[in-house]
Scaffold this motif. Structure first.
Motif, short mmCIF file in Angstrom:
data_model
loop_
_atom_site.label_atom_id
_atom_site.label_comp_id
_atom_site.label_asym_id
_atom_site.label_seq_id
_atom_site.Cartn_x
_atom_site.Cartn_y
_atom_site.Cartn_z
N VAL A 25 0.87 -1.18 0.00
CA VAL A 25 0.00 0.00 0.00
C VAL A 25 0.91 1.23 0.00
CG1 VAL A 25 -1.81 1.24 1.23
CG2 VAL A 25 -1.76 -1.27 1.29
N PRO A 26 0.87 1.99 -1.09
CA PRO A 26 1.74 3.16 -1.15
C PRO A 26 1.23 4.26 -0.21
CG PRO A 26 0.29 3.10 -3.05
CD PRO A 26 0.05 1.83 -2.29
N PRO A 27 2.10 5.18 0.18
CA PRO A 27 1.65 6.29 1.03
C PRO A 27 0.65 7.14 0.25
CG PRO A 27 3.90 6.66 0.29
CD PRO A 27 3.52 5.28 -0.15
N VAL A 28 -0.33 7.68 0.97
CA VAL A 28 -1.31 8.56 0.33
C VAL A 28 -0.68 9.94 0.12
CG1 VAL A 28 -3.29 7.34 1.29
CG2 VAL A 28 -2.34 9.30 2.52
N ASP A 29 -1.21 10.66 -0.86
CA ASP A 29 -0.73 12.02 -1.08
C ASP A 29 -1.24 12.92 0.05
OD1 ASP A 29 -3.30 13.46 -1.92
OD2 ASP A 29 -3.22 11.83 -3.40
N ALA A 30 -0.70 14.11 0.14
CA ALA A 30 -1.01 15.02 1.25
C ALA A 30 -2.50 15.36 1.32
CB ALA A 30 -0.18 16.30 1.13
N GLU A 31 -3.13 15.65 0.18
CA GLU A 31 -4.54 16.02 0.19
C GLU A 31 -5.41 14.86 0.70
OE1 GLU A 31 -8.01 17.57 -2.88
OE2 GLU A 31 -5.93 17.63 -3.52
N THR A 32 -5.14 13.66 0.20
CA THR A 32 -5.90 12.49 0.65
C THR A 32 -5.63 12.23 2.12
OG1 THR A 32 -5.80 11.54 -1.58
CG2 THR A 32 -6.29 10.02 0.24
N GLY A 33 -4.38 12.36 2.55
CA GLY A 33 -4.04 12.15 3.95
C GLY A 33 -4.79 13.10 4.87
N LEU A 34 -4.91 14.35 4.47
CA LEU A 34 -5.65 15.32 5.28
C LEU A 34 -7.13 14.94 5.36
CD1 LEU A 34 -3.93 18.59 4.04
CD2 LEU A 34 -3.74 17.55 6.33
N ARG A 35 -7.71 14.49 4.25
CA ARG A 35 -9.11 14.06 4.26
C ARG A 35 -9.30 12.83 5.14
NH1 ARG A 35 -12.42 10.68 1.76
NH2 ARG A 35 -10.95 9.90 0.25
N LEU A 36 -8.37 11.88 5.04
CA LEU A 36 -8.46 10.68 5.87
C LEU A 36 -8.31 11.03 7.35
CD1 LEU A 36 -6.40 8.13 3.73
CD2 LEU A 36 -8.89 8.40 3.85
N GLN A 37 -7.47 12.01 7.63
CA GLN A 37 -7.28 12.44 9.02
C GLN A 37 -8.55 13.11 9.56
OE1 GLN A 37 -4.04 15.20 9.75
NE2 GLN A 37 -3.62 14.11 11.65
N ARG A 38 -9.22 13.91 8.73
CA ARG A 38 -10.49 14.52 9.15
C ARG A 38 -11.53 13.44 9.45
NH1 ARG A 38 -9.16 18.13 5.13
NH2 ARG A 38 -10.60 17.22 3.64
N LEU A 39 -11.57 12.40 8.64
CA LEU A 39 -12.50 11.29 8.89
C LEU A 39 -12.15 10.58 10.20
CD1 LEU A 39 -12.96 9.72 5.35
CD2 LEU A 39 -14.72 10.79 6.76
N ALA A 40 -10.87 10.44 10.49
CA ALA A 40 -10.46 9.82 11.75
C ALA A 40 -10.90 10.67 12.93
CB ALA A 40 -8.94 9.61 11.77
N TRP A 99 -6.34 3.11 6.15
CA TRP A 99 -6.86 4.41 6.60
C TRP A 99 -6.25 4.79 7.94
CZ3 TRP A 99 -11.54 4.60 10.07
CH2 TRP A 99 -11.86 5.90 10.42
N LEU A 100 -6.27 3.85 8.89
CA LEU A 100 -5.68 4.12 10.20
C LEU A 100 -4.19 4.41 10.09
CD1 LEU A 100 -7.51 1.39 12.33
CD2 LEU A 100 -7.81 3.88 12.51
N HIS A 101 -3.50 3.65 9.25
CA HIS A 101 -2.07 3.84 9.05
C HIS A 101 -1.78 5.26 8.55
CE1 HIS A 101 1.88 3.31 7.01
NE2 HIS A 101 2.11 2.55 8.05
N ALA A 102 -2.57 5.72 7.58
CA ALA A 102 -2.35 7.05 7.01
C ALA A 102 -2.78 8.16 7.95
CB ALA A 102 -3.11 7.18 5.69
N ALA A 103 -3.88 7.96 8.66
CA ALA A 103 -4.48 9.06 9.43
C ALA A 103 -4.07 9.09 10.89
CB ALA A 103 -6.00 8.98 9.34
N VAL A 104 -3.81 7.93 11.48
CA VAL A 104 -3.58 7.88 12.92
C VAL A 104 -2.18 7.37 13.25
CG1 VAL A 104 -4.47 7.00 15.11
CG2 VAL A 104 -6.05 7.50 13.26
N GLY A 105 -1.71 6.38 12.51
CA GLY A 105 -0.37 5.88 12.74
C GLY A 105 -0.29 4.36 12.65
N ALA A 106 0.95 3.89 12.54
CA ALA A 106 1.21 2.47 12.33
C ALA A 106 0.75 1.62 13.51
CB ALA A 106 2.70 2.25 12.06
N GLU A 107 0.90 2.12 14.73
CA GLU A 107 0.53 1.33 15.92
C GLU A 107 -0.97 1.00 15.94
OE1 GLU A 107 0.13 2.19 20.61
OE2 GLU A 107 2.10 2.67 19.76
N ARG A 108 -1.80 2.00 15.66
CA ARG A 108 -3.25 1.78 15.64
C ARG A 108 -3.64 0.86 14.48
NH1 ARG A 108 -6.78 2.61 19.18
NH2 ARG A 108 -8.22 3.66 17.84
N ALA A 109 -3.01 1.05 13.35
CA ALA A 109 -3.30 0.21 12.19
C ALA A 109 -2.95 -1.25 12.48
CB ALA A 109 -2.52 0.71 10.97
#
Length: 164
Positions: A25-40, A99-109
């Motif tokens: 799973v490649p890293p998400v781009d910044a815009e997608t990461g920000l959206r995923l973080q808002r969802l988190a 989603w958790l990996h991108a928005a919250v971090g590897a530990e939660r994922a």
């Protein structure tokens, strides 16, 4: 001061093993990461409302948005999983893990993945983290937080994959 290129010290790629195959799973781009973080953040508010017995706002993630979430979080691995006819339940766990990996971090994922998406097992991990946080020392007087202690059973050395 000489800062190294971040790509040399951080590998945000996520590897998901399913039936002997590793999906990258490649890293998400910044815009997608920000959206995923808002969802988190919305999901955290939803969880707090449920815990407090309040009426939660559940309209933020409908069925179509849920599939978009998996597609956005998994990137190219999404199409690969569809082509491999991965069962939907597995795709869903993989998507939420990404989603958790991108928005919250590897530990939660990792906790979610290892709980196989089981809410009770994942909630148990949350309770363990809360208990661990309550036993930590308070923040320093200067307003900075102390570096968190490494998880039990680790050396505290950075991961070769993440640099953390």
């Amino acid at each position: 001061m000489a800062l190294r290129d971040l790509s040399e010290v951080l590998d945000p790629e996520l590897l998901l093993p399913i039936k002997g195959k590793i999906y990258r799973v490649p890293p998400v781009d910044a815009e997608t990461g920000l959206r995923l973080q808002r969802l988190a953040e919305h999901a955290a508010k939803l969880a707090h409302a449920v815990e407090a017995g309040d009426e939660p706002d559940t309209e933020a993630l409908g069925d179509d948005n849920e599939l978009d979430l998996y597609r956005d979080a998994l990137g190219s691995a999404y199409g690969e999983m569809l082509a491999d006819r991965v069962p939907f339940a597995w795709l869903k766990i993989a998507g939420i893990t990404a989603w958790l990996h991108a928005a919250v971090g590897a530990e939660r994922a990792e906790a979610y993945w290892n709980a196989a998406g089981n809410p009770e097992a994942f909630a148990g991990n949350r309770e363990q983290r809360r208990a661990a946080r309550s036993t930590r020392q308070p923040a320093l007087q200067s307003g900075t937080n102390p570096k968190p202690a490494p998880p039990a059973g680790t050396t505290g050395q950075p991961s070769s994959r993440t640099g953390r």
